[in-house]
Scaffold this motif. Structure first.
Motif, PDB file in Angstrom:
ATOM      1  N   GLU A 157       0.834  -1.196   0.000  1.00 48.00           N
ATOM      2  CA  GLU A 157       0.000   0.000   0.000  1.00 48.00           C
ATOM      3  C   GLU A 157       0.876   1.256   0.000  1.00 48.00           C
ATOM      4  O   GLU A 157       0.607   2.219  -0.726  1.00 48.00           O
ATOM      5  CB  GLU A 157      -0.914  -0.009   1.222  1.00 48.00           C
ATOM      6  N   ASN A 160       2.765   1.702  -3.389  1.00 40.11           N
ATOM      7  CA  ASN A 160       1.875   2.176  -4.447  1.00 40.11           C
ATOM      8  C   ASN A 160       1.602   3.673  -4.315  1.00 40.11           C
ATOM      9  O   ASN A 160       1.721   4.431  -5.290  1.00 40.11           O
ATOM     10  CB  ASN A 160       0.554   1.408  -4.387  1.00 40.11           C
ATOM     11  N   MET A 161       1.285   4.111  -3.100  1.00 42.56           N
ATOM     12  CA  MET A 161       0.950   5.514  -2.895  1.00 42.56           C
ATOM     13  C   MET A 161       2.187   6.401  -3.065  1.00 42.56           C
ATOM     14  O   MET A 161       2.113   7.504  -3.615  1.00 42.56           O
ATOM     15  CB  MET A 161       0.335   5.708  -1.513  1.00 42.56           C
ATOM     16  N   TRP A 165       2.265   9.375  -5.855  1.00 45.08           N
ATOM     17  CA  TRP A 165       2.395  10.782  -5.469  1.00 45.08           C
ATOM     18  C   TRP A 165       3.839  11.275  -5.504  1.00 45.08           C
ATOM     19  O   TRP A 165       4.107  12.411  -5.118  1.00 45.08           O
ATOM     20  CB  TRP A 165       1.807  10.993  -4.080  1.00 45.08           C
TER      21      TRP A 165
END
Length: 332
Positions: A157, A160-161, A165
């Motif tokens: 998680e 991925n973030m 960003w």
């Protein structure tokens, strides 16, 4: 990257020796039952920290890690006496004696803690990096975790973030081979943990975690990438711990011969060999460093043992915020 000069080698030697001797003293205090609970020592992994600090800008960069976290805040500038006091549960400690071994913390010096929940610090590290990007501080967050934590879903998680960003974060797995006591080979069908970054098209790769120069080079490249706004990097530091996962670990999963083999590439010995080879210091100067380290460690012990335990009322001070709380007046 900043040049690795004579002064750097001498600082590395003194710093890593301090960290090693500090941890050795903690082990002795634990056996004496002056330190309670769990105790996870960093012996053997010092090059990972020394190399990273050489590449970091301590005026704005930050660090977060798991519970093998006593020496990192010292490297970032925290008073080692306060770290020792925290381990002994004293009021003069970094968390006023209430964090203990697994929760050393120093916001002042950019160290956002040891975390007792395996892998919990991975998304938190990404969150700190998000704060730096949002506030445009120019800071980069070094987010450390062990090979066991690499199996946590929260890693994916966060990866991925962070990529989505382009967060200014460097993810570092300190692969010391055994997690709590299970070898990497028995926990996944792959042994190159760094390849997990490939699924997110994240720059990634392995690093010799026993050599501070190799660590510094890899960390410099990763930090500069993050600072430019190009996003995260994932590095696998191939390292080794000489002691067990914690002091209660019987280490039945490996042989003494294996440990001795790794000690032949001890990071402190590697640095000392270069100091001697290049005549960076005389034997007398090396002995002076050894004495300074020995003296400082003893000073830490004396400070911690002479410090008071927290008062009971402190428990309420750090939980209840309202001014009119009727039971205990606040002192903090």
């Amino acid at each position: 990257m900043k040049e690795v000069t004579k002064e750097v080698y001498l600082k590395w030697y003194e710093d890593m020796l301090l960290w090693r001797k500090f941890e050795d003293k903690l082990a002795a205090l634990y056996i004496q039952q002056k330190i309670r609970g769990f105790l996870h020592l960093y012996n053997g992994q010092e090059a990972v920290l020394a190399g990273a600090l050489h590449a970091m800008d301590l005026s704005k960069d930050k660090m977060i890690t798991a519970y093998r976290n006593h020496v990192q805040p010292i490297g970032m500038g925290t008073d080692p006496r306060r770290v020792m006091a925290e381990l002994l549960g004293k009021a003069t400690g970094t968390s006023k004696g209430m964090g203990g071994s697994m929760h050393i913390f120093s916001k002042e010096h950019g160290f956002y803690g040891g975390h007792g929940i395996v892998g919990a610090q991975i998304p938190v590290g990404a969150g700190i990096a998000f704060g730096d990007k949002y506030n445009n501080t120019g800071g980069v967050t070094m987010t450390y975790f062990g090979d066991g934590a690499a199996r946590q879903g929260s890693l994916h998680e966060a990866f991925n973030m962070a990529m989505l960003w382009k967060l200014p974060v460097v993810f570092i797995v300190e692969n010391n081979g055994y997690a709590m006591g299970t070898s990497v080979e028995r926990t996944a069908n792959h042994t190159d943990i760094w390849k997990l970054g490939l699924g997110y098209e994240m720059p990634c790769g392995p690093v010799d975690g026993m050599n501070p120069v190799k660590v510094a080079e890899a960390m410099h490249e990763a930090i500069e990438r993050a600072r430019r706004g190009d996003g995260p990097t994932f590095l696998e530091m191939k390292t080794y711990r000489y002691r067990g996962h914690s002091m209660s670990d019987a280490q039945l999963y490996r042989t003494k011969e294996e440990v001795e083999e790794y000690k032949k590439i001890d990071p402190i010995t590697q640095v000392l060999d270069i100091i001697k080879e290049k005549n960076y210091a005389t034997e007398a100067e090396i002995e002076a460093i050894d004495e300074r380290v020995k003296s400082l460690v003893q000073e830490c012990v004396d400070f911690a043992e002479s410090s008071p335990y927290p008062e009971l009322e402190q428990l309420y001070d750090v939980v209840y915020a309202q001014e009119d709380y009727p039971f205990t007046p606040h002192k903090l």
